[in-house]
Design a protein around this motif. Structure first.
Motif, PDB file in Angstrom:
ATOM      1  N   PRO A 174       8.352   7.203   8.164  1.00  0.00           N
ATOM      2  CA  PRO A 174       7.446   8.328   8.425  1.00  0.00           C
ATOM      3  C   PRO A 174       5.992   7.935   8.160  1.00  0.00           C
ATOM      4  N   VAL A 175       5.112   8.266   9.114  1.00  0.00           N
ATOM      5  CA  VAL A 175       3.711   7.821   9.062  1.00  0.00           C
ATOM      6  C   VAL A 175       2.787   9.006   9.339  1.00  0.00           C
ATOM      7  N   LEU A 176       1.693   9.077   8.572  1.00  0.00           N
ATOM      8  CA  LEU A 176       0.577   9.947   8.920  1.00  0.00           C
ATOM      9  C   LEU A 176      -0.664   9.076   9.030  1.00  0.00           C
ATOM     10  N   MET A 177      -1.304   9.101  10.193  1.00  0.00           N
ATOM     11  CA  MET A 177      -2.541   8.359  10.425  1.00  0.00           C
ATOM     12  C   MET A 177      -3.704   9.345  10.497  1.00  0.00           C
ATOM     13  N   LEU A 178      -4.779   9.054   9.779  1.00  0.00           N
ATOM     14  CA  LEU A 178      -6.001   9.839   9.885  1.00  0.00           C
ATOM     15  C   LEU A 178      -7.015   9.072  10.733  1.00  0.00           C
ATOM     16  N   ALA A 179      -7.596   9.757  11.684  1.00  0.00           N
ATOM     17  CA  ALA A 179      -8.648   9.180  12.526  1.00  0.00           C
ATOM     18  C   ALA A 179      -9.973   9.828  12.175  1.00  0.00           C
ATOM     19  N   ALA A 180     -11.037   9.034  12.150  1.00  0.00           N
ATOM     20  CA  ALA A 180     -12.377   9.536  11.845  1.00  0.00           C
ATOM     21  C   ALA A 180     -13.079   9.885  13.148  1.00  0.00           C
ATOM     22  N   ALA A 181     -13.537  11.112  13.262  1.00  0.00           N
ATOM     23  CA  ALA A 181     -14.103  11.592  14.524  1.00  0.00           C
ATOM     24  C   ALA A 181     -15.348  10.812  14.939  1.00  0.00           C
ATOM     25  N   ARG A 182     -16.100  10.261  13.946  1.00  0.00           N
ATOM     26  CA  ARG A 182     -17.332   9.523  14.263  1.00  0.00           C
ATOM     27  C   ARG A 182     -17.162   8.023  14.025  1.00  0.00           C
ATOM     28  N   ASP A 183     -15.954   7.535  14.190  1.00  0.00           N
ATOM     29  CA  ASP A 183     -15.686   6.120  13.918  1.00  0.00           C
ATOM     30  C   ASP A 183     -16.329   5.229  14.963  1.00  0.00           C
ATOM     31  N   GLY A 215       6.115   9.683  13.247  1.00  0.00           N
ATOM     32  CA  GLY A 215       4.812   9.948  12.653  1.00  0.00           C
ATOM     33  C   GLY A 215       3.909  10.723  13.575  1.00  0.00           C
ATOM     34  N   HIS A 216       2.710  10.993  13.061  1.00  0.00           N
ATOM     35  CA  HIS A 216       1.707  11.706  13.836  1.00  0.00           C
ATOM     36  C   HIS A 216       0.331  11.378  13.281  1.00  0.00           C
ATOM     37  N   HIS A 217      -0.689  11.974  13.863  1.00  0.00           N
ATOM     38  CA  HIS A 217      -2.054  11.689  13.443  1.00  0.00           C
ATOM     39  C   HIS A 217      -2.822  12.990  13.264  1.00  0.00           C
ATOM     40  N   LEU A 218      -3.913  12.912  12.493  1.00  0.00           N
ATOM     41  CA  LEU A 218      -4.838  14.017  12.317  1.00  0.00           C
ATOM     42  C   LEU A 218      -6.254  13.492  12.499  1.00  0.00           C
ATOM     43  N   MET A 219      -7.110  14.297  13.093  1.00  0.00           N
ATOM     44  CA  MET A 219      -8.513  13.941  13.267  1.00  0.00           C
ATOM     45  C   MET A 219      -9.333  14.585  12.159  1.00  0.00           C
ATOM     46  N   VAL A 220     -10.179  13.805  11.502  1.00  0.00           N
ATOM     47  CA  VAL A 220     -11.050  14.320  10.455  1.00  0.00           C
ATOM     48  C   VAL A 220     -12.449  14.478  11.042  1.00  0.00           C
ATOM     49  N   GLY A 221     -12.872  15.692  11.218  1.00  0.00           N
ATOM     50  CA  GLY A 221     -14.146  15.976  11.861  1.00  0.00           C
ATOM     51  C   GLY A 221     -15.339  15.501  11.040  1.00  0.00           C
ATOM     52  N   GLY A 222     -16.326  14.927  11.728  1.00  0.00           N
ATOM     53  CA  GLY A 222     -17.559  14.508  11.080  1.00  0.00           C
ATOM     54  C   GLY A 222     -17.473  13.235  10.272  1.00  0.00           C
ATOM     55  N   ALA A 223     -16.304  12.624  10.199  1.00  0.00           N
ATOM     56  CA  ALA A 223     -16.098  11.470   9.320  1.00  0.00           C
ATOM     57  C   ALA A 223     -16.461  10.172  10.010  1.00  0.00           C
ATOM     58  N   ALA A 243      -7.291   4.980  20.353  1.00  0.00           N
ATOM     59  CA  ALA A 243      -6.051   4.216  20.171  1.00  0.00           C
ATOM     60  C   ALA A 243      -5.176   4.858  19.098  1.00  0.00           C
ATOM     61  N   ILE A 244      -5.794   5.391  18.039  1.00  0.00           N
ATOM     62  CA  ILE A 244      -5.021   6.087  16.998  1.00  0.00           C
ATOM     63  C   ILE A 244      -4.371   7.332  17.591  1.00  0.00           C
TER      64      ILE A 244
END
Length: 324
Positions: free
Chosen positions: A261-270, A288-296, A277-278
């Motif tokens: 099981p995987v959780l990936m966080l993506a940074a919105a301003r990366d 698994g799944h991913h979440l976007m972190v706004g402003g990061a 790709a994330i």
């Protein structure tokens, strides 16, 4: 000031702005292919025991960079185990120019992680075990997840390095080009960009890593105290290894090979790794799944308090709350 944990062991840089969390035990271990790596482990802090977080870094990072995050995990009842990858931090440098980032094969990072798990984590740290990785370390974690289902219960990844944007030939094409250059004897040549400059207060404005100047300058201060921890430009050989691993992560069969099981966080301003790709991998994974972190920006664990709060809340929902 530094702390020497034992007379024959490594030093951990201890400065006022980045103190070493109490209770540390640090040392060296040798991988199965005889590379010496620096490690540190901490017992859990307050609260009921929840197991151990195995924390792995991005390219050019080092143990000291994660002291604050180590303290966050320990407050939640986790022990923490971490180490410096080969070729960076306080671990063995692999070529004559020790300031450059180098690795022969991306699979060597699997050797590092597997050796760390067998020699340090299993004997000395309480289970269950959870794997947390950032950037390049996140890609190494996913690689591990395709190889061994039993080592870790879950993986929590911060901005994993699945692809790089603005590459003219894509990951597969760039892998072929850099492999060819390595074959021609150019593997130890650095890959430099005009924008690359040593981090300082002058480089903070517009930097792609974090919006938090205090945390940015904290790492500048650590490197001033111990310049030997710094890793500069990657080499062509490192790039070939990394592009090859990213190309592998983009294959159609890759998501189905991840059994943890995987959780990936993506940074919105990366601006360092590809957020798209994330998102693509997150939508295709069965486990698994991913979440976007706004402003990061890219370094989610080094971001401002508001963003770090979101990151730690996601960690709690995915890992901490399941260990009660």
């Amino acid at each position: 000031m530094t702390i020497i944990v034992d007379p024959d062991g490594p030093e951990l840089v201890n400065i006022a702005s980045n103190p070493v969390p109490e209770g540390v035990r640090a040392g060296y271990f040798s991988t199965s292919d005889k590379v010496r790596l620096r490690y540190a482990i901490w017992p859990k802090g307050q609260g009921a025991p929840r197991g151990t977080i195995c924390l792995v870094q991005g390219r050019a990072e080092f143990i000291e960079k994660y002291f604050e995050t180590v303290a966050d995990f320990r407050k939640r009842g986790f022990a923490v185990a971490t180490f410096d990858w080969r070729g960076q931090g306080g671990s063995d440098r692999l070529i004559g120019n020790k300031s450059l980032g180098y690795v022969d094969r991306f699979e060597d990072y699997w050797t590092d992680l597997k050796s760390f798990y067998g020699q340090i984590v299993l004997p000395d740290c309480p289970g269950p075990y959870y794997l947390v990785g950032h950037s390049m370390g996140g890609l190494a974690c996913l690689n591990a997840g395709t190889r061994d289902r039993m080592m870790f219960e879950r993986m929590f990844l911060s901005a994993p390095m699945l692809a790089l944007d603005r590459q003219p030939l894509g990951m597969t094409g760039m892998a072929r080009v850099t492999e060819t250059l390595s074959f021609l004897g150019l593997g130890q040549v650095p890959v430099r960009r005009r924008a690359d400059k040593p981090a300082s207060d002058l480089t903070f404005p517009g930097n792609p890593l974090t919006s938090d100047m205090v945390r940015y300058m904290r790492m500048v201060d650590v490197l001033k105290a111990q310049p030997g921890l710094e890793t500069g430009s990657p080499t062509i050989r490192w790039a070939a290894a990394a592009f090859g691993a990213m190309a592998e992560a983009g294959r159609d069969d890759f998501p189905g090979r991840i059994k943890i099981p995987v959780l990936m966080l993506a940074a919105a301003r990366d601006e360092v790794v590809s957020t798209a790709a994330i998102e693509r991998l997150g939508l295709r994974m069965r486990t698994g799944h991913h979440l976007m972190v706004g402003g990061a920006r890219h370094e989610l664990f080094m971001e401002n308090d508001a963003i770090r709060g979101q990151v730690l809340a996601a960690f709690d929902a995915f890992i901490t709350d399941l260990t009660v």
